[in-house]
Design a protein around this motif. Structure first.
Motif, PDB file in Angstrom:
ATOM      1  N   ALA A  54       0.832  -1.206   0.000  1.00  0.00           N
ATOM      2  CA  ALA A  54       0.000   0.000   0.000  1.00  0.00           C
ATOM      3  C   ALA A  54       0.867   1.257   0.000  1.00  0.00           C
ATOM      4  CB  ALA A  54      -0.937  -0.001   1.210  1.00  0.00           C
ATOM      5  N   LYS A  55       1.973   1.227   0.743  1.00  0.00           N
ATOM      6  CA  LYS A  55       2.880   2.378   0.754  1.00  0.00           C
ATOM      7  C   LYS A  55       3.490   2.600  -0.632  1.00  0.00           C
ATOM      8  CE  LYS A  55       4.217   2.203   5.641  1.00  0.00           C
ATOM      9  NZ  LYS A  55       5.337   2.042   6.597  1.00  0.00           N
ATOM     10  N   GLN A  56       3.909   1.510  -1.281  1.00  0.00           N
ATOM     11  CA  GLN A  56       4.529   1.654  -2.600  1.00  0.00           C
ATOM     12  C   GLN A  56       3.518   2.120  -3.644  1.00  0.00           C
ATOM     13  OE1 GLN A  56       6.790  -1.812  -3.686  1.00  0.00           O
ATOM     14  NE2 GLN A  56       8.173  -1.625  -1.935  1.00  0.00           N
ATOM     15  N   PHE A  57       2.301   1.577  -3.593  1.00  0.00           N
ATOM     16  CA  PHE A  57       1.260   2.060  -4.495  1.00  0.00           C
ATOM     17  C   PHE A  57       0.949   3.530  -4.225  1.00  0.00           C
ATOM     18  CE2 PHE A  57      -0.028  -2.448  -5.268  1.00  0.00           C
ATOM     19  CZ  PHE A  57       0.014  -2.395  -6.653  1.00  0.00           C
ATOM     20  N   GLY A  58       1.002   3.920  -2.958  1.00  0.00           N
ATOM     21  CA  GLY A  58       0.763   5.320  -2.616  1.00  0.00           C
ATOM     22  C   GLY A  58       1.798   6.247  -3.245  1.00  0.00           C
ATOM     23  N   ILE A  59       3.050   5.790  -3.280  1.00  0.00           N
ATOM     24  CA  ILE A  59       4.107   6.589  -3.921  1.00  0.00           C
ATOM     25  C   ILE A  59       3.834   6.727  -5.414  1.00  0.00           C
ATOM     26  CG2 ILE A  59       6.563   6.625  -4.501  1.00  0.00           C
ATOM     27  CD1 ILE A  59       7.057   5.216  -1.787  1.00  0.00           C
ATOM     28  N   LEU A  60       3.447   5.619  -6.066  1.00  0.00           N
ATOM     29  CA  LEU A  60       3.126   5.676  -7.496  1.00  0.00           C
ATOM     30  C   LEU A  60       1.987   6.654  -7.758  1.00  0.00           C
ATOM     31  CD1 LEU A  60       3.276   1.934  -8.672  1.00  0.00           C
ATOM     32  CD2 LEU A  60       5.072   3.661  -8.689  1.00  0.00           C
ATOM     33  N   MET A  61       0.967   6.631  -6.893  1.00  0.00           N
ATOM     34  CA  MET A  61      -0.183   7.499  -7.091  1.00  0.00           C
ATOM     35  C   MET A  61       0.169   8.959  -6.799  1.00  0.00           C
ATOM     36  SD  MET A  61      -2.324   5.519  -8.288  1.00  0.00           S
ATOM     37  CE  MET A  61      -2.422   3.736  -8.466  1.00  0.00           C
TER      38      MET A  61
ATOM     39  N   THR B  10      -2.387  13.976   0.125  1.00  0.00           N
ATOM     40  CA  THR B  10      -3.120  12.901   0.811  1.00  0.00           C
ATOM     41  C   THR B  10      -2.524  11.540   0.490  1.00  0.00           C
ATOM     42  OG1 THR B  10      -4.765  12.961  -0.984  1.00  0.00           O
ATOM     43  CG2 THR B  10      -5.311  14.119   1.059  1.00  0.00           C
ATOM     44  N   SER B  11      -1.963  11.371  -0.712  1.00  0.00           N
ATOM     45  CA  SER B  11      -1.275  10.116  -1.027  1.00  0.00           C
ATOM     46  C   SER B  11      -0.071   9.921  -0.118  1.00  0.00           C
ATOM     47  CB  SER B  11      -0.835  10.103  -2.492  1.00  0.00           C
ATOM     48  OG  SER B  11      -1.925  10.150  -3.370  1.00  0.00           O
ATOM     49  N   ILE B  12       0.693  11.002   0.086  1.00  0.00           N
ATOM     50  CA  ILE B  12       1.874  10.928   0.955  1.00  0.00           C
ATOM     51  C   ILE B  12       1.467  10.711   2.407  1.00  0.00           C
ATOM     52  CG2 ILE B  12       3.857  12.226   1.830  1.00  0.00           C
ATOM     53  CD1 ILE B  12       3.954  13.612  -0.946  1.00  0.00           C
ATOM     54  N   VAL B  13       0.428  11.424   2.847  1.00  0.00           N
ATOM     55  CA  VAL B  13      -0.082  11.230   4.215  1.00  0.00           C
ATOM     56  C   VAL B  13      -0.573   9.802   4.395  1.00  0.00           C
ATOM     57  CG1 VAL B  13      -1.904  11.892   5.837  1.00  0.00           C
ATOM     58  CG2 VAL B  13      -0.666  13.654   4.561  1.00  0.00           C
ATOM     59  N   GLY B  14      -1.241   9.282   3.339  1.00  0.00           N
ATOM     60  CA  GLY B  14      -1.711   7.901   3.394  1.00  0.00           C
ATOM     61  C   GLY B  14      -0.576   6.911   3.553  1.00  0.00           C
ATOM     62  N   VAL B  15       0.537   7.171   2.881  1.00  0.00           N
ATOM     63  CA  VAL B  15       1.708   6.305   3.014  1.00  0.00           C
ATOM     64  C   VAL B  15       2.193   6.295   4.463  1.00  0.00           C
ATOM     65  CG1 VAL B  15       4.152   6.073   2.376  1.00  0.00           C
ATOM     66  CG2 VAL B  15       2.439   6.537   0.610  1.00  0.00           C
ATOM     67  N   ARG B  16       2.112   7.453   5.108  1.00  0.00           N
ATOM     68  CA  ARG B  16       2.554   7.552   6.511  1.00  0.00           C
ATOM     69  C   ARG B  16       1.593   6.851   7.470  1.00  0.00           C
ATOM     70  NH1 ARG B  16       7.858   9.145   6.698  1.00  0.00           N
ATOM     71  NH2 ARG B  16       8.234  10.917   5.299  1.00  0.00           N
ATOM     72  N   LEU B  17       0.290   6.928   7.172  1.00  0.00           N
ATOM     73  CA  LEU B  17      -0.725   6.431   8.108  1.00  0.00           C
ATOM     74  C   LEU B  17      -1.092   4.971   7.898  1.00  0.00           C
ATOM     75  CD1 LEU B  17      -3.246   9.433   8.276  1.00  0.00           C
ATOM     76  CD2 LEU B  17      -1.466   8.811   9.929  1.00  0.00           C
ATOM     77  N   VAL B  18      -0.794   4.424   6.724  1.00  0.00           N
ATOM     78  CA  VAL B  18      -1.300   3.092   6.415  1.00  0.00           C
ATOM     79  C   VAL B  18      -0.719   2.027   7.340  1.00  0.00           C
ATOM     80  CG1 VAL B  18       0.468   2.515   4.671  1.00  0.00           C
ATOM     81  CG2 VAL B  18      -1.848   1.552   4.497  1.00  0.00           C
ATOM     82  N   GLY B  19       0.487   2.249   7.838  1.00  0.00           N
ATOM     83  CA  GLY B  19       1.064   1.290   8.769  1.00  0.00           C
ATOM     84  C   GLY B  19       0.298   1.216  10.070  1.00  0.00           C
TER      85      GLY B  19
END
Length: 413
Positions: free
Chosen positions: A133-140, A265-274
Motif C-alpha cells: 500500500a505504501k509503494q502504491f501510494g508513492i506511485l499514485m 493525501t497520497s503521501i499522508v496515506g503512506v505515513r498512516l497506512v502502517g
C-alpha cells in the motif's frame, strides 16, 4: 527484490516514471492542437482522434501485456514495450500526415501500457499488505503531480520546438526509461511462479481473476474513484472559467492546487497506512468522496454556484482520492497475487473505460452548469462505497505492518 533502501528507492523512482508516461503523453501536446491542425491541414475532430486512439491503445495494451507478463515474466515485456514506445514516439514526431499520427499514437499507447500495467504488477510481486500500500501510494503521488507538470512542460517545449518537439521530448523520456529499466528493474516474477499453458491459460487466468469477488470489489472502488476524478478533470475548465468566472491563470493555479491535494493525501496515506491499514484508509477516502461530493451537489443545485463553497468542496472531494488509489490498488492486487499482471491489466482497462464514459457525461447540461459534474462524482463515489461494502467482506486480512516488513525482507534475501 531489492537488498537496500537505496536500491528500493531507485526502483520506486523508475516505476513511478513508467507510471507517469501516460499523463505526459496525454497532456503535453494538448496546447498544440491549433498548431497541429494548421500544420497537418486537418480538422479539430481528427486531432482529437489522436488522443482517443492513444487512450484506446493504453486500454488494449494493458489487457494484452498484463496477462502475457504472468507467463513470460515482467522484465522482458517491459523492455519490449519501452523500446516499441520509443520507436512510436519518434514516428509520431516525423509523421507526415494526420493518418500516420493517429496510427502511431495507438501504437504509442499500446506499447506505453507496458510501463503502467507492469509497474503495478512489479509492486504486487515484491510486497504485500501495508508495504505494498505504501509503494502504491508513492506511485499514485507521482501520478497526481504528472498531470500538473506535463501541460507546463509541454507549453515550454511547444514554444521552443513546436508540436513535433513534444514527441521528440517523449522519445527522450522513453529512452531514459529503457536505460533505467535495463539497469534498475530486475525480474520480479520467478519462473516457478509463472502461469503456463499458452492462450488457453490466458483466458483461464482472466476467468480466475474476474471470479474473485474481493478483487472485483477493490477494483471497482479504485476505478469508480478514478471515474470521479476524470469527470472533474473534464468539467473543470468550464466550471472554473465559465461558471465561476475565473481567468485561465486562476484556473491553472486551482487545478494545480487540487492535484497537489491528491499528492499530499497520497503521501499522508503512506505515513498512516502502517497504523490504520489499507482497508480503513480506503474507507476513509471513499467516505470523504461521497460526503464532499454530496455537499458539492447541494451547493451547485441551490442556485448561483457560490465561489468559495464550491472551491473548498471540490478541493476536499478531489483530495480524498489520494487515500483511495494506492490502498485500493494494493488491496485488489493482493487478492490475485498469482495473476498480478492480469489483475493489474483488468484494473487499468476498467479505469480507462470508466474515464471515457464519465468525461462526456459531465457536459450533458452544457457549459453553464456544474450539476452533471457533481452528480457524476457523487454517483461514482456511491458505487465505489457499495462495491466495498457488498464485495469485499469476509476475506482474509492483509498482513500487519510488522509482518509485511518481514515478508519483504525474506523476499529480498
Amino acid at each position: 527484490m531489492t537488498t537496500s533502501t537505496k536500491a528500493s528507492a531507485s526502483l520506486m523512482t523508475m516505476l513511478a516514471l513508467l507510471s507517469a508516461l501516460g499523463p505526459f503523453a496525454i497532456d503535453m501536446y494538448l496546447p498544440a492542437f491549433p498548431q497541429m491542425m494548421a500544420d497537418l491541414n486537418t480538422s479539430a475532430a481528427s486531432i482529437q482522434l489522436t488522443l482517443t486512439t492513444f487512450m484506446l491503445g493504453m486500454a488494449v495494451g494493458q489487457l494484452v501485456i498484463g496477462p502475457l507478463s504472468d507467463q513470460f515474466g515482467r522484465r522482458k515485456p517491459l523492455l519490449i514495450g519501452a523500446l516499441v514506445c520509443l520507436a512510436a514516439s519518434v514516428l509520431c514526431a516525423v509523421a507526415p500526415n494526420i493518418e500516420t499520427l493517429i496510427g502511431m499514437r495507438f501504437l504509442q499507447g499500446f506499447a506505453g501500457a507496458a510501463g503502467v500495467v507492469l509497474a503495478r504488477a512489479i509492486v504486487s510481486d515484491s510486497a504485500r499488505g501495508v508495504h505494498a500500500a505504501k509503494q502504491f501510494g508513492i506511485l499514485m503521488a507521482v501520478g497526481g503531480i504528472a498531470p500538473v507538470l506535463s501541460p507546463l512542460a509541454g507549453g515550454g517545449v511547444i514554444g521552443f520546438a513546436g508540436w513535433r518537439g513534444v514527441f521528440w521530448a517523449l522519445a527522450v523520456l522513453n529512452l531514459l526509461m529503457v536505460i533505467g529499466s535495463i539497469i534498475i528493474v530486475k525480474e520480479s516474477l520467478p519462473r516457478e511462479h509463472r502461469s503456463k499453458g499458452g492462450v488457453k491459460e490466458l483466458f483461464a487466468s482472466t476467468g480466475r481473476v474476474l471470479g474473485n469477488r474481493r478483487y472485483l470489489g477493490f477494483t471497482f472502488a479504485f476505478a469508480f474513484a478514478m471515474a470521479a476524478m476524470f469527470g472533474y478533470i473534464s468539467a473543470s475548465p468550464f466550471v472554473y472559467q465559465n461558471i465561476l468566472g475565473l481567468n485561465p491563470t486562476a484556473f491553472s493555479l486551482l487545478f494545480a492546487l487540487n492535484a497537489l491535494g491528491i499528492t499530499v493525501t497520497s503521501i499522508v496515506g503512506v505515513r498512516l497506512v502502517g497504523t490504520l491499514g489499507p482497508l480503513r484508509m480506503t474507507y476513509i477516502g471513499v467516505s470523504g468522496l461521497v460526503v464532499f461530493s454530496a455537499g458539492l451537489l447541494a451547493v451547485v443545485t441551490a442556485g448561483n454556484t457560490p465561489l468559495f463553497p464550491t472551491l473548498v468542496l471540490l478541493f476536499l472531494a478531489i483530495s480524498s482520492l489520494g487515500f483511495i488509489f494506492g490502498n485500493a490498488a494494493a488491496l485488489a492486487t493482493d487478492q490475485v497475487k498469482k495473476y498480478a499482471g492480469t489483475g493489474s491489466a483488468m484494473m487499468g482497462a476498467l479505469q480507462f473505460t470508466l474515464a471515457a464514459i464519465a468525461s462526456p457525461l459531465v457536459g450533458l447540461a452544457g457549459e453553464e452548469s456544474a450539476v452533471p459534474m457533481a452528480i457524476v462524482m457523487l454517483v461514482a463515489g456511491i458505487i465505489s462505497l457499495l462495491s466495498l461494502l457488498a464485495l469485499t467482506r469476509g476475506g482474509p486480512a492483509l498482513p500487519a505492518a510488522g509482518q509485511a516488513e518481514r515478508h519483504l525482507e525474506t523476499a529480498a534475501r
